[in-house]
Design a protein around this motif. Structure first.
Motif, PDB file in Angstrom:
ATOM      1  N   UNK A  73     -21.818  11.693  21.756  1.00 49.56           N
ATOM      2  CA  UNK A  73     -20.990  12.265  20.693  1.00 49.56           C
ATOM      3  C   UNK A  73     -19.502  11.982  20.896  1.00 49.56           C
ATOM      4  N   UNK A  74     -19.153  11.368  22.012  1.00 51.53           N
ATOM      5  CA  UNK A  74     -17.739  11.128  22.286  1.00 51.53           C
ATOM      6  C   UNK A  74     -17.190   9.974  21.443  1.00 51.53           C
ATOM      7  N   UNK A  75     -15.963  10.146  21.012  1.00 54.05           N
ATOM      8  CA  UNK A  75     -15.242   9.104  20.284  1.00 54.05           C
ATOM      9  C   UNK A  75     -14.075   8.648  21.145  1.00 54.05           C
ATOM     10  N   UNK A  76     -13.969   7.332  21.362  1.00 55.28           N
ATOM     11  CA  UNK A  76     -12.872   6.790  22.146  1.00 55.28           C
ATOM     12  C   UNK A  76     -11.796   6.284  21.201  1.00 55.28           C
ATOM     13  N   UNK A  77     -10.569   6.757  21.414  1.00 57.60           N
ATOM     14  CA  UNK A  77      -9.431   6.326  20.609  1.00 57.60           C
ATOM     15  C   UNK A  77      -8.539   5.476  21.504  1.00 57.60           C
ATOM     16  N   UNK A  78      -8.340   4.211  21.135  1.00 54.46           N
ATOM     17  CA  UNK A  78      -7.678   3.257  22.027  1.00 54.46           C
ATOM     18  C   UNK A  78      -6.370   2.729  21.445  1.00 54.46           C
ATOM     19  N   UNK A  79      -5.389   2.517  22.344  1.00 55.16           N
ATOM     20  CA  UNK A  79      -4.152   1.820  21.985  1.00 55.16           C
ATOM     21  C   UNK A  79      -3.592   1.101  23.193  1.00 55.16           C
ATOM     22  N   UNK A  80      -2.857   0.017  22.938  1.00 57.72           N
ATOM     23  CA  UNK A  80      -2.153  -0.724  23.982  1.00 57.72           C
ATOM     24  C   UNK A  80      -0.667  -0.669  23.670  1.00 57.72           C
ATOM     25  N   UNK A  81       0.147  -0.382  24.682  1.00 60.16           N
ATOM     26  CA  UNK A  81       1.588  -0.176  24.472  1.00 60.16           C
ATOM     27  C   UNK A  81       2.394  -1.472  24.448  1.00 60.16           C
ATOM     28  N   UNK A  82       1.761  -2.604  24.742  1.00 57.10           N
ATOM     29  CA  UNK A  82       2.441  -3.910  24.815  1.00 57.10           C
ATOM     30  C   UNK A  82       3.789  -3.804  25.556  1.00 57.10           C
ATOM     31  N   UNK A  83       3.769  -3.115  26.697  1.00 60.17           N
ATOM     32  CA  UNK A  83       4.912  -2.983  27.612  1.00 60.17           C
ATOM     33  C   UNK A  83       6.067  -2.140  27.077  1.00 60.17           C
ATOM     34  N   UNK A  84       5.835  -1.382  26.024  1.00 59.23           N
ATOM     35  CA  UNK A  84       6.896  -0.602  25.369  1.00 59.23           C
ATOM     36  C   UNK A  84       6.666   0.883  25.638  1.00 59.23           C
TER      37      UNK A  84
END
Length: 356
Positions: A73-84
């Motif tokens: 039931x888990x939802x993974x929310x992903x982002x990459x900061x691109x070094x910022x």
């Protein structure tokens, strides 16, 4: 890790994942869509940059796979900061606003992230420090980063052999804002200091191949192209830029080390332009991070075996990879296939190494 050990690890992981799955299913139900932060089963993953190939190619998919294996039931929310770091803070705040209950954070700037952790905890959100230690985090998982640096230094000494005691070594470190970079640097100096002739030039390559190449060119101008005996590079990405600068200056056949076991680094090892890399298995790191993230989500005792600066921690062992053990590490663990690694230009050398 050989195939037998890997199967044992995966089997053990499967048992613990099954236990987590049962718990997660009981607590999560269909509540992820309910808008209730208290019953949300959202887990966030924030990675720091995309210049280093491992994050998108290895860490992200392995983490997502392991979390979904532990909690349907888990939802993974992903982002990459691109070094910022500003972008990463925005991503972090958005996760909290969206009802994420646990955030696995690999920070661009660990010092600044310590303040974010305190804010999140005040709102009932737990933070897992992923690969880089963050003061005050609820848990931390990484490889032993001081040991990474020591292994890099020791591998460079081994490559230099009897020449080490008189060798002039160039050191290109990682980004000074990165806490791990400081640990790699400390470990490398522990291994190299008083065992090489001297550190002839040292600078930060900022985890950027272009910057590292520029710093290598500056080192060549400062030290002299005929006086450089080896180069320590904190990671494989920078090693690529360093090796290009060396080749442009006509410098060949000196030891150059790296880290991360990127495919380009492995290919350079086969080609003979890079001497070694350090392998930090995502088949260990990402599942352990997923395990702790689910523990935090379920508010159950953490399966952490130690503490780092008061933070419950799991620290994994890194491995030196050179020509002799490419097959038994990154190939046998399924990170890359021989076909991935062995381009037509490398076919003959791959055959000599038993990579088919």
């Amino acid at each position: 890790m050989n195939a037998v050990t890997r199967r044992a690890v995966m089997s053990t992981a499967a048992v613990s994942m099954a236990l987590s799955l049962a718990a997660c299913g009981q607590a999560g139900g269909d509540s992820a869509d309910s808008g209730d932060k208290g019953s949300s089963t959202k887990i966030g993953l924030l990675l720091p940059e995309n210049k280093t190939a491992r994050y998108e190619a290895l860490d992200r998919p392995q983490f997502e796979k392991a979390v979904k294996g532990a909690c349907l039931t888990c939802e993974i929310v992903y982002n990459n900061a691109v070094s910022d770091v500003v972008k990463q803070k925005q991503q972090f705040d958005q996760l909290i606003a969206d009802g994420v209950r646990v955030i696995a954070l690999d920070p661009v700037d660990a010092t600044k992230a310590a303040g974010w952790v305190e804010e999140a905890q005040g709102k009932g959100v737990k933070v897992l420090a992923y690969d880089r230690l963050i003061e005050g985090a609820d848990a931390y998982v990484s490889h032993d980063n001081n040991k990474v640096g020591e292994l890099q230094g020791e591998a460079l000494l081994a490559a230099l052999g009897a020449k080490a005691a008189s060798a002039d070594v160039v050191v290109i470190n990682g980004d000074e804002k990165d806490a791990n970079a400081g640990l790699f640097k400390k470990g490398a100096h522990t291994a190299l200091d008083e065992k090489v002739g001297k550190i002839a030039y040292e600078a930060s390559g900022e985890w950027d191949p272009k910057v590292a190449g520029e710093k290598m060119s500056a080192a060549i101008s400062s030290v002299g192209k005929d006086k450089i005996d080896a180069v320590y590079s904190a990671n494989d990405g920078m090693a690529g830029g360093i090796i290009t600068a060396l080749e442009n200056a006509g410098i060949k056949d000196i030891p150059v080390g790296g880290q991360d076991a990127e495919i380009a680094g492995i290919q350079r090892i086969i080609a003979g332009t890079q001497t070694f890399t350090i392998y930090k298995s995502p088949l260990e790191l990402a599942p352990k991070a997923a395990e702790l993230a689910v523990d935090l989500l379920m508010d159950v005792p953490l399966r952490a075996k130690s503490e780092t600066n008061g933070v419950p921690s799991i620290l994994l062992d890194p491995v030196v990879v050179d020509k002799k053990n490419i097959k038994s590490t990154v190939v046998e663990e399924g990170i890359y296939t021989a076909a991935d690694i062995c381009s037509s230009e490398l076919a003959e050398k791959c055959t000599e190494l038993g990579l088919k």
